[in-house]
Design a protein around this motif. Sequence first.
Motif, short mmCIF file in Angstrom:
data_model
loop_
_atom_site.label_atom_id
_atom_site.label_comp_id
_atom_site.label_asym_id
_atom_site.label_seq_id
_atom_site.Cartn_x
_atom_site.Cartn_y
_atom_site.Cartn_z
N GLU A 442 0.83 -1.21 0.00
CA GLU A 442 0.00 0.00 0.00
C GLU A 442 0.86 1.26 0.00
O GLU A 442 0.56 2.25 -0.68
N LEU A 443 1.95 1.23 0.75
CA LEU A 443 2.87 2.38 0.76
C LEU A 443 3.53 2.56 -0.60
O LEU A 443 3.67 3.69 -1.09
N PHE A 447 3.46 5.70 -3.16
CA PHE A 447 4.63 6.31 -3.77
C PHE A 447 4.59 6.23 -5.30
O PHE A 447 5.54 6.62 -5.97
N GLY A 448 3.50 5.69 -5.85
CA GLY A 448 3.33 5.64 -7.30
C GLY A 448 3.93 4.42 -7.97
O GLY A 448 4.26 4.47 -9.16
N ALA A 449 4.08 3.31 -7.23
CA ALA A 449 4.70 2.11 -7.81
C ALA A 449 3.82 0.89 -7.57
O ALA A 449 3.06 0.84 -6.62
N ARG A 450 3.96 -0.10 -8.47
CA ARG A 450 3.31 -1.40 -8.31
C ARG A 450 4.38 -2.46 -8.16
O ARG A 450 5.44 -2.39 -8.79
N LEU A 451 4.11 -3.47 -7.34
CA LEU A 451 5.09 -4.51 -7.04
C LEU A 451 4.62 -5.87 -7.52
O LEU A 451 3.44 -6.19 -7.43
N THR A 452 5.57 -6.68 -8.01
CA THR A 452 5.26 -8.08 -8.25
C THR A 452 5.26 -8.81 -6.90
O THR A 452 5.73 -8.29 -5.88
N HIS A 453 4.74 -10.04 -6.92
CA HIS A 453 4.73 -10.84 -5.70
C HIS A 453 6.15 -11.04 -5.18
O HIS A 453 6.40 -10.97 -3.97
N GLU A 454 7.11 -11.29 -6.10
CA GLU A 454 8.48 -11.54 -5.69
C GLU A 454 9.11 -10.28 -5.08
O GLU A 454 9.83 -10.35 -4.08
N ALA A 469 11.62 6.60 5.10
CA ALA A 469 12.54 7.34 4.21
C ALA A 469 13.35 6.37 3.36
O ALA A 469 13.55 6.58 2.15
N GLU A 470 13.82 5.29 3.98
CA GLU A 470 14.57 4.28 3.23
C GLU A 470 13.69 3.60 2.20
O GLU A 470 14.10 3.37 1.05
N LEU A 471 12.47 3.25 2.58
CA LEU A 471 11.55 2.61 1.63
C LEU A 471 11.29 3.51 0.43
O LEU A 471 11.30 3.05 -0.72
N LYS A 472 11.03 4.79 0.70
CA LYS A 472 10.73 5.71 -0.40
C LYS A 472 11.92 5.81 -1.35
O LYS A 472 11.75 5.83 -2.58
N ALA A 473 13.15 5.84 -0.81
CA ALA A 473 14.33 5.91 -1.66
C ALA A 473 14.48 4.63 -2.48
O ALA A 473 14.80 4.68 -3.69
N VAL A 474 14.25 3.48 -1.86
CA VAL A 474 14.35 2.21 -2.58
C VAL A 474 13.31 2.13 -3.69
O VAL A 474 13.60 1.72 -4.82
N ALA A 480 12.69 3.77 -11.23
CA ALA A 480 13.52 4.27 -12.34
C ALA A 480 14.16 3.10 -13.09
O ALA A 480 14.24 3.08 -14.32
N GLU A 481 14.61 2.09 -12.33
CA GLU A 481 15.21 0.91 -12.94
C GLU A 481 14.20 0.16 -13.80
O GLU A 481 14.55 -0.40 -14.85
N ALA A 482 12.93 0.14 -13.36
CA ALA A 482 11.89 -0.57 -14.10
C ALA A 482 11.31 0.26 -15.23
O ALA A 482 10.40 -0.22 -15.94
N GLY A 483 11.79 1.48 -15.41
CA GLY A 483 11.30 2.33 -16.49
C GLY A 483 9.85 2.73 -16.32
O GLY A 483 9.13 2.95 -17.30
N GLY A 484 9.41 2.85 -15.06
CA GLY A 484 8.03 3.26 -14.81
C GLY A 484 7.04 2.13 -14.79
O GLY A 484 5.85 2.35 -14.52
#
Length: 551
Positions: A442-443, A447-454, A469-474, A480-484
């Motif tokens: 949910e966090l 922050f505008g991202a979707r996660l795979t199960h892995e 703060a660490e989570l937001k940076a990660v 950026a690595e996933a290209g959005g």
Amino acid sequence: MAYQIDTRDGLARLRRAREEFLTERRLPDDLPEWLSAAWRRSWFTGADVTRDHVPAVPVAPESQLVRAATPVLAGLAEDLSGLRAAVVLSDSHARIVGCWAGDEPMRAHLERIDTRPGADLSEGTTGANGISHVLSTREPVLIGGPEHLFELYQDTVCAGAPVTDPITRRISGAIAVVCDLSAPLAVLDALARTASRTIERELLHAAPARERRLLETYLAAAPGREAVAVLDGRTRIVSDAAADLLSPQDLDTLESYAVEAARDGRAPSGELTLGDRLTVRLAPAAPGGLLVTVTAARPPRRRAGPGLFAAAGLAGSSPPWRSLERALTRARSRPVLLLGEPGVGKASVARALLGEPVVVEADEPVEAVARALAGDAVLVRHLERLDPARAGRLADLLAGEHAAHVVATMVPGPALAPLRTRWAPAEIRVPSLRERTADIPELANRFGARLTHEARAVLQRHDWPGNLAELKAVISGAAAEAGGGTIGARHLPGRLRSSPTRPRLSELEKAERAAVAEALRTADGNRVRAAAQLGIGRATLYRKLKRYGLG
């Protein structure tokens, strides 16, 4: 189904799931909900699932339950001798009060699993089983083999059913039909349910005439879903509809009327208003009891608006986060001191409570804090930066005459003592991210991202020393690595993907560690009071303190 105990594949999957839960505290997503809940309860109570015996406690050799059940269950055990099954009866505390086996193999099986009169089958001693599960849920269950966490029961199947007092509808105990995994399972559940109903009829026949007459009055007054209760000072029969409307205080008040009626030989009649606009009609109920009918209920509560955190846009639905929200809601009008590690979001939580406060740093000149207190809402940040002497001066200022609603934040430290003794705010701890990793998806979405199960699994295994703060940076770097696109495990930093070098707490363990730490804090370190708050024994608490490094 995937986890059926009567198929080879189902048994294999259950054994793997059980082993994974016992070693890593992880639960498969598709494990049946009732079984997941049962395993969690067993684990939280601290049951030692590896012991080779069942602890025993003294039990009454004769009781109304035992007298009613003995002829029923003894006959059933004889009928089951060809099916290689035995029958067990417990009281309402999961203590065995009777065992019946129709043949020698089943007597030997009961001996192997240490099931005998006095054996304590509560979840705190043997984990989830056909007796303890029934008493916890009031529902029948068929549980077998690796569905038990207890090592001694891995070759045992148990069909349990509750035995309910036919007068009061309270649980009197439970019965279980017990066999090994090789026995036919299809009829066990039906046999257990039928036997429990037969015992309930025997209990009704054996009930005192006074109780039977009260039941007759109740049944005549409540043929459907009416809100009705019958009381005589010793026995209380309450319909489900009445139980939804009458508070415990209401029932205690009515009980006092019933006691007076029994003493004076004359029951009151007419209408009575209880609490907030709840009207009941009173009438005599032979012999010497009181019939209560709810005639006008309280108006329904208005639908609640969004919660404190939802209204402020804070993400999270884990138990520690909900517990924090409830604590803040209770303390809305009081001064509050938010305690927590750096980066847990104390300032955001404070703004959810205050709205748009004047924000001051604790180490600013006292005059700046005094000016801020002339407003309506003040957030004082970073009290941990103060030495005890300056913390004491600030506490005197906060405790003085002003109209502002004050919330302060700090990382626990030496400055806490004078704040406690001079200002005395409501102290509320904000959980760390490692205690609420269930909120990470949910966090991440916030922050505008979707996660795979892995990716979610990798993130939830991390300890998050830097918290939000660490989570937001990660998340920002991985996005950026996933290209959005959707973030996968390969987009996360290598330090998170690498195997942990030390055991990490599971979600369940994190939640429990937080609960134990909070109980210790609210009990001022008193372990006896902390154990009482948690509903566990002192020995169990000491084990958990050692396990989580809280001792």
